[in-house]
Write a protein that holds these residues in place. Structure first.
Motif, PDB file in Angstrom:
ATOM      1  N   MET A 117      25.010  38.580  47.600  1.00  0.00           N
ATOM      2  CA  MET A 117      26.208  38.011  46.968  1.00  0.00           C
ATOM      3  C   MET A 117      27.148  37.481  48.044  1.00  0.00           C
ATOM      4  O   MET A 117      27.317  38.088  49.098  1.00  0.00           O
ATOM      5  N   SER A 118      27.762  36.368  47.774  1.00  0.00           N
ATOM      6  CA  SER A 118      28.688  35.758  48.723  1.00  0.00           C
ATOM      7  C   SER A 118      29.852  36.689  49.017  1.00  0.00           C
ATOM      8  O   SER A 118      30.343  37.404  48.152  1.00  0.00           O
ATOM      9  N   ALA A 119      30.294  36.681  50.277  1.00  0.00           N
ATOM     10  CA  ALA A 119      31.445  37.506  50.663  1.00  0.00           C
ATOM     11  C   ALA A 119      32.752  36.751  50.519  1.00  0.00           C
ATOM     12  O   ALA A 119      33.803  37.229  50.926  1.00  0.00           O
ATOM     13  N   GLN A 120      32.684  35.520  49.961  1.00  0.00           N
ATOM     14  CA  GLN A 120      33.904  34.735  49.819  1.00  0.00           C
ATOM     15  C   GLN A 120      34.871  35.404  48.853  1.00  0.00           C
ATOM     16  O   GLN A 120      34.514  36.280  48.072  1.00  0.00           O
ATOM     17  N   HIS A 121      36.117  34.953  48.901  1.00  0.00           N
ATOM     18  CA  HIS A 121      37.159  35.466  48.023  1.00  0.00           C
ATOM     19  C   HIS A 121      37.217  34.596  46.777  1.00  0.00           C
ATOM     20  O   HIS A 121      37.784  33.500  46.822  1.00  0.00           O
ATOM     21  N   PRO A 122      36.618  35.023  45.671  1.00  0.00           N
ATOM     22  CA  PRO A 122      36.621  34.173  44.472  1.00  0.00           C
ATOM     23  C   PRO A 122      38.006  34.085  43.869  1.00  0.00           C
ATOM     24  O   PRO A 122      38.769  35.047  43.862  1.00  0.00           O
ATOM     25  N   ALA A 123      38.350  32.918  43.367  1.00  0.00           N
ATOM     26  CA  ALA A 123      39.643  32.723  42.722  1.00  0.00           C
ATOM     27  C   ALA A 123      39.459  32.729  41.211  1.00  0.00           C
ATOM     28  O   ALA A 123      38.621  31.995  40.690  1.00  0.00           O
ATOM     29  N   PRO A 124      40.203  33.576  40.485  1.00  0.00           N
ATOM     30  CA  PRO A 124      40.109  33.586  39.025  1.00  0.00           C
ATOM     31  C   PRO A 124      40.479  32.228  38.447  1.00  0.00           C
ATOM     32  O   PRO A 124      41.297  31.491  38.992  1.00  0.00           O
ATOM     33  N   ALA A 125      39.859  31.897  37.302  1.00  0.00           N
ATOM     34  CA  ALA A 125      40.122  30.611  36.669  1.00  0.00           C
ATOM     35  C   ALA A 125      41.521  30.543  36.084  1.00  0.00           C
ATOM     36  O   ALA A 125      42.137  29.487  36.041  1.00  0.00           O
ATOM     37  N   ALA A 126      42.028  31.667  35.611  1.00  0.00           N
ATOM     38  CA  ALA A 126      43.355  31.696  34.988  1.00  0.00           C
ATOM     39  C   ALA A 126      43.928  33.091  35.132  1.00  0.00           C
ATOM     40  O   ALA A 126      43.195  34.064  35.314  1.00  0.00           O
ATOM     41  N   ALA A 127      45.248  33.180  35.060  1.00  0.00           N
ATOM     42  CA  ALA A 127      45.894  34.487  35.152  1.00  0.00           C
ATOM     43  C   ALA A 127      45.588  35.301  33.899  1.00  0.00           C
ATOM     44  O   ALA A 127      45.776  34.821  32.779  1.00  0.00           O
ATOM     45  N   LEU A 158      51.335  41.068  49.504  1.00  0.00           N
ATOM     46  CA  LEU A 158      50.069  41.389  48.861  1.00  0.00           C
ATOM     47  C   LEU A 158      49.000  41.635  49.914  1.00  0.00           C
ATOM     48  O   LEU A 158      49.053  41.086  51.028  1.00  0.00           O
ATOM     49  N   GLY A 159      48.021  42.448  49.567  1.00  0.00           N
ATOM     50  CA  GLY A 159      46.905  42.683  50.467  1.00  0.00           C
ATOM     51  C   GLY A 159      45.960  41.495  50.495  1.00  0.00           C
ATOM     52  O   GLY A 159      46.148  40.508  49.780  1.00  0.00           O
ATOM     53  N   PRO A 160      44.911  41.572  51.305  1.00  0.00           N
ATOM     54  CA  PRO A 160      43.949  40.459  51.381  1.00  0.00           C
ATOM     55  C   PRO A 160      43.202  40.304  50.054  1.00  0.00           C
ATOM     56  O   PRO A 160      43.075  41.253  49.281  1.00  0.00           O
ATOM     57  N   ALA A 161      42.726  39.106  49.808  1.00  0.00           N
ATOM     58  CA  ALA A 161      41.970  38.852  48.583  1.00  0.00           C
ATOM     59  C   ALA A 161      40.693  39.679  48.584  1.00  0.00           C
ATOM     60  O   ALA A 161      40.044  39.865  49.618  1.00  0.00           O
ATOM     61  N   LEU A 162      40.339  40.184  47.412  1.00  0.00           N
ATOM     62  CA  LEU A 162      39.104  40.946  47.285  1.00  0.00           C
ATOM     63  C   LEU A 162      37.909  40.048  47.524  1.00  0.00           C
ATOM     64  O   LEU A 162      37.845  38.922  47.020  1.00  0.00           O
ATOM     65  N   ALA A 163      36.941  40.540  48.293  1.00  0.00           N
ATOM     66  CA  ALA A 163      35.682  39.827  48.441  1.00  0.00           C
ATOM     67  C   ALA A 163      34.936  39.869  47.106  1.00  0.00           C
ATOM     68  O   ALA A 163      35.248  40.667  46.221  1.00  0.00           O
ATOM     69  N   ALA A 164      33.945  39.010  46.966  1.00  0.00           N
ATOM     70  CA  ALA A 164      33.215  38.916  45.704  1.00  0.00           C
ATOM     71  C   ALA A 164      32.629  40.250  45.288  1.00  0.00           C
ATOM     72  O   ALA A 164      32.714  40.654  44.121  1.00  0.00           O
ATOM     73  N   ALA A 165      32.034  40.978  46.243  1.00  0.00           N
ATOM     74  CA  ALA A 165      31.420  42.266  45.917  1.00  0.00           C
ATOM     75  C   ALA A 165      32.464  43.284  45.474  1.00  0.00           C
ATOM     76  O   ALA A 165      32.220  44.088  44.570  1.00  0.00           O
ATOM     77  N   GLU A 166      33.619  43.242  46.109  1.00  0.00           N
ATOM     78  CA  GLU A 166      34.694  44.162  45.725  1.00  0.00           C
ATOM     79  C   GLU A 166      35.202  43.846  44.323  1.00  0.00           C
ATOM     80  O   GLU A 166      35.433  44.754  43.510  1.00  0.00           O
ATOM     81  N   LEU A 196      33.757  35.106  39.820  1.00  0.00           N
ATOM     82  CA  LEU A 196      32.356  35.189  40.213  1.00  0.00           C
ATOM     83  C   LEU A 196      31.517  34.165  39.445  1.00  0.00           C
ATOM     84  O   LEU A 196      31.909  33.684  38.385  1.00  0.00           O
ATOM     85  N   GLU A 197      30.325  33.875  39.973  1.00  0.00           N
ATOM     86  CA  GLU A 197      29.371  33.033  39.287  1.00  0.00           C
ATOM     87  C   GLU A 197      28.434  33.900  38.462  1.00  0.00           C
ATOM     88  O   GLU A 197      28.122  35.041  38.834  1.00  0.00           O
ATOM     89  N   ALA A 198      27.943  33.356  37.350  1.00  0.00           N
ATOM     90  CA  ALA A 198      27.101  34.123  36.435  1.00  0.00           C
ATOM     91  C   ALA A 198      25.839  34.638  37.127  1.00  0.00           C
ATOM     92  O   ALA A 198      25.405  35.771  36.891  1.00  0.00           O
TER      93      ALA A 198
END
Length: 390
Positions: free
Chosen positions: A1-11, A310-318, A345-347
């Protein structure tokens, strides 16, 4: 799984948690951020710091609607109705509240101000969570509680008289010396009070508690605890309670909106000593926590001119693990579309992470598109949750 910081589509929906840290006495099983009050806790200074903290918090993302407020502790009912009214007035002044906002306050039957919840109702609280824990005097003594079964009954009666048509009873099982019959007798005492909501959960020996360091004798074994839970679920169902989470049961749709927002990976602001927050931003899901010690918290807030970073963005796995950690506690499971929206995340990554649990028979896919624990998965929920650890 990517370690990037995924951004939610909406709040996602947003709640507010407010922590009031003092208790008359610290219970030996409690691992919450709570402190024995002593003779002169600095309540006025704490409330002033809390008021400033709320103002700073509201400035993080102005305009977000708050669907629920939860006053937790500690023992919030250690504070008077007038003091609670001041906290809720500060919240109303700085946050945009939903027209039907749920405002819950934890209540210890041994510290309800004047023995009457009417003052809290007048202050703006519209839901109580009453810490009964047990209706056995011997069990209450073992648990270090300062109230009696009669205190709980009086608190429930007073809550109804004050107009509370929405309240929760906290009840524990698998207590020292408790067998299935004793646990069901305790549950029957709670059911006799006809609460709209019941939190019925197993006593666990959490790290950094007295019980963890010195376990009480007579704790039921795992098989007995499971038998208690299954027998209790059946009894609760017969009384019209819907099991919607591992330890949460509601009648007439009285689910706890605040806790559901946690369990479905919603957002929440945090105010008060040791309070934890989680917010979805354009740069990913971010967490933060206030200093735990009340003195350190007051010192920190008093010198601030801006909210805590705020803390760092959660990685994808987190993000995946945190989403599944709480979501898998729900009877309905984790809705895939909602989880993808709230984690970014991606499906494909989501389904790949679920593959091991599927093979082990711990997880199933529902026709509605949710990932739900099987009966085996609910019994071994910790093992299922661990499948999603990075």
């Amino acid at each position: 799984m990517s370690a990037q910081h995924p951004a939610p589509a909406a709040a996602p929906p947003t709640s507010l948690y407010v922590h009031l840290p003092w208790c008359v006495r610290k219970c030996p099983y409690c691992d919450f951020n709570s402190y024995t009050a002593g003779t002169a806790p600095p309540k006025a200074r704490y409330l002033a710091a809390l008021t400033k903290d709320l103002r700073l918090e509201a400035g993080r993302m102005p305009g977000r609607e708050i669907i629920s407020v939860f006053l937790g502790g500690g023992t919030p009912s250690f504070f008077s109705p007038g003091e609670i009214a001041g906290v809720l007035q500060a919240i109303s002044a700085h946050f945009r509240l939903a027209s039907d906002v749920e405002v819950t306050m934890e209540v210890n039957p041994g510290t309800v101000e004047g023995g009457d919840p009417a003052g809290y109702r007048a202050a703006g609280v519209n839901r109580l969570s009453i810490g009964a824990q047990s209706f056995s005097p011997a069990s209450l003594t073992t648990l270090g509680r300062i109230h009696s079964p009669a205190d709980t009954r009086r608190t429930v009666a007073a809550a109804r008289a004050a107009g509370f048509d929405n309240f929760n009873l906290d009840l524990m099982f698998a207590l020292p010396g408790q067998d299935v019959a004793a646990a069901l007798a305790d549950l029957d005492e709670a059911l006799a009070l006809a609460p709209p909501h019941l939190s019925w959960y197993q006593l666990t020996l959490e790290p950094n508690t007295v019980f963890h360091a010195r376990p009480p004798g007579g704790l039921p074994d795992d098989e007995t605890a499971w038998a208690i839970q299954e027998a209790g679920r059946e009894r609760l169902a017969r009384h019209g309670f819907e099991a919607y989470e591992v330890s949460a049961y509601a009648r007439d749709g009285r689910r706890c909106r605040h806790n559901l927002n946690y369990w479905t990976f919603g957002d929440y602001y945090a105010a008060g000593a040791g309070a934890h927050g989680k917010l979805s931003t354009g740069n990913g899901v971010r967490r933060y926590a206030k200093p735990a010690n009340p003195q350190a918290y007051m010192d920190d807030v008093e010198r601030r001119t801006e909210p805590q970073p705020l803390g760092p963005a959660l990685a994808a796995a987190e993000a995946l693990f945190e989403c599944m950690l709480n979501g898998l506690r729900l009877e309905a499971g984790v809705d895939e579309a909602r989880a993808l929206e709230r984690t970014g995340l991606e499906a494909a990554a989501f389904r790949a992470a679920a593959a091991g649990a599927l093979r082990r028979g711990l997880l199933e896919r529902t026709p509605g598109g949710a990932w739900r624990p099987t009966s085996l998965g609910f019994r071994f929920l910790n093992d299922l949750q661990a499948e999603f650890l990075a």
